[in-house]
Scaffold this active site. Structure first.
Site, PDB file in Angstrom:
ATOM      1  N   SER A 180       0.810  -1.215   0.000  1.00  0.00           N
ATOM      2  CA  SER A 180       0.000   0.000   0.000  1.00  0.00           C
ATOM      3  C   SER A 180       0.845   1.267   0.000  1.00  0.00           C
ATOM      4  CB  SER A 180      -0.930   0.004   1.221  1.00  0.00           C
ATOM      5  OG  SER A 180      -1.808  -1.090   1.190  1.00  0.00           O
ATOM      6  N   HIS A 239       0.387   4.225   4.876  1.00  0.00           N
ATOM      7  CA  HIS A 239      -0.217   4.842   3.693  1.00  0.00           C
ATOM      8  C   HIS A 239       0.197   6.306   3.597  1.00  0.00           C
ATOM      9  CE1 HIS A 239      -3.776   1.751   3.488  1.00  0.00           C
ATOM     10  NE2 HIS A 239      -2.599   1.182   3.645  1.00  0.00           N
TER      11      HIS A 239
END
Length: 295
Positions: A180, A239
């Protein structure tokens, strides 16, 4: 005479577009506009004209295939996922967190530094890997078609490292897997590219809306999982770390298409982004050497 006029214009005028217009006007008068248009070199190119299908973009597809093969291996061959089988949308494989490739909160303490990178190859379920590969393909391939494999791979890899570094500093006793952070680095770099090439970017508002929607939905979903369902399996810190790196390095790494506007803005963000990333990585390294999380 035409050559003399062209040389004089180049010497007197500083604006490349004005030079081009004067040369084209003179060339049109003498019937050689096609010759000048073909061989005149500083000219403004539209961003869409930079997409190249040959050589084909191979990096993102190959990385995606490798990640998928690793996932299939853990589910089908290694049988580490508790009897789970492919084809189920609710397939979950939390056992991958025990892999030697997964990032563990005490990786720095145990001198297992490779985990800061290799965790990107593992995924904890079907939904996890599907969302990452989907976003990785639709964002990464267009970037690779314009800017080449090396620049995109550098952003992807550095984004993954930035994600694990952020987790090691800001998240307490958190283990992570997944690409991610690297995917969000590519996504944020695409946003930086839109802003950098704003004057020549096609459908810029639509692009900004799409990527803003992606960031907003993911961030909102992470907050919901954490605070509404008390689920801490998703690390929004990784993230955010990947996204910040992608935005910081998106301008300096993906800034090779000639353009004349916004030079001061470009130079500022180039140096600011590079210096910021270097300082943050040095801080993360020192932090993990001096104050690593212990088991």
């Amino acid at each position: 005479c035409v050559v003399c006029v062209c040389v004089l214009c180049v010497c007197v005028c500083k604006d490349a577009h004005q030079v081009k217009k004067l040369i084209e006007d003179a060339a049109w008068y003498y019937g050689i506009s096609k010759f000048v248009t073909k061989f005149y070199s500083p000219h403004k190119k539209e961003y869409a004209e930079q997409y190249k299908c040959w050589p084909p973009p191979l990096l993102v597809p190959l990385v995606s295939i490798f990640i998928l093969v690793v996932f299939i291996y853990y589910v089908e061959v290694d049988n580490r996922c508790g009897g789970e089988s492919l084809g189920r949308t609710d397939l979950a494989c939390p056992e991958v967190f025990d892999s030697i490739w997964a990032y563990h909160f005490d990786s720095a303490y145990k001198n297992e530094w490779w985990r800061f990178i290799t965790y990107m190859c593992l995924h904890a379920g079907a939904a996890h890997i599907t969302s990452n590969l989907f976003l990785q393909v639709i964002v990464g391939i267009p970037l690779e078609m314009v800017h080449g494999s090396l620049r995109v791979f550098a952003l992807y890899l550095l984004g993954g490292i930035a994600g694990s570094c952020c987790v090691s500093i800001f998240d307490d006793r958190t283990n992570i897997v997944g690409a991610s952070a690297g995917v969000y680095a590519l996504t944020a770099a695409h946003v930086a590219t839109i802003l950098n090439y704003w004057s020549i970017m096609e459908y810029k508002w639509i692009r900004l809306f799409i990527f803003g929607l992606i960031f907003g939905l993911d961030f909102g979903w992470s907050l919901y999982k954490i605070y509404a369902e008390n689920d801490h399996s998703v690390s929004y810190t990784s993230h955010l770390g990947g996204a910040l790196l992608g935005f910081a390095l998106g301008t300096p790494l993906l800034d090779e298409i000639p353009k004349t506007d916004g030079r001061a803005w470009k130079y500022f963000f180039n140096y600011f982004g590079i210096v910021s990333v270097v300082i943050c990585f040095l801080f993360a390294l020192i932090w993990n050497l001096v104050n690593p999380q212990k088991p």
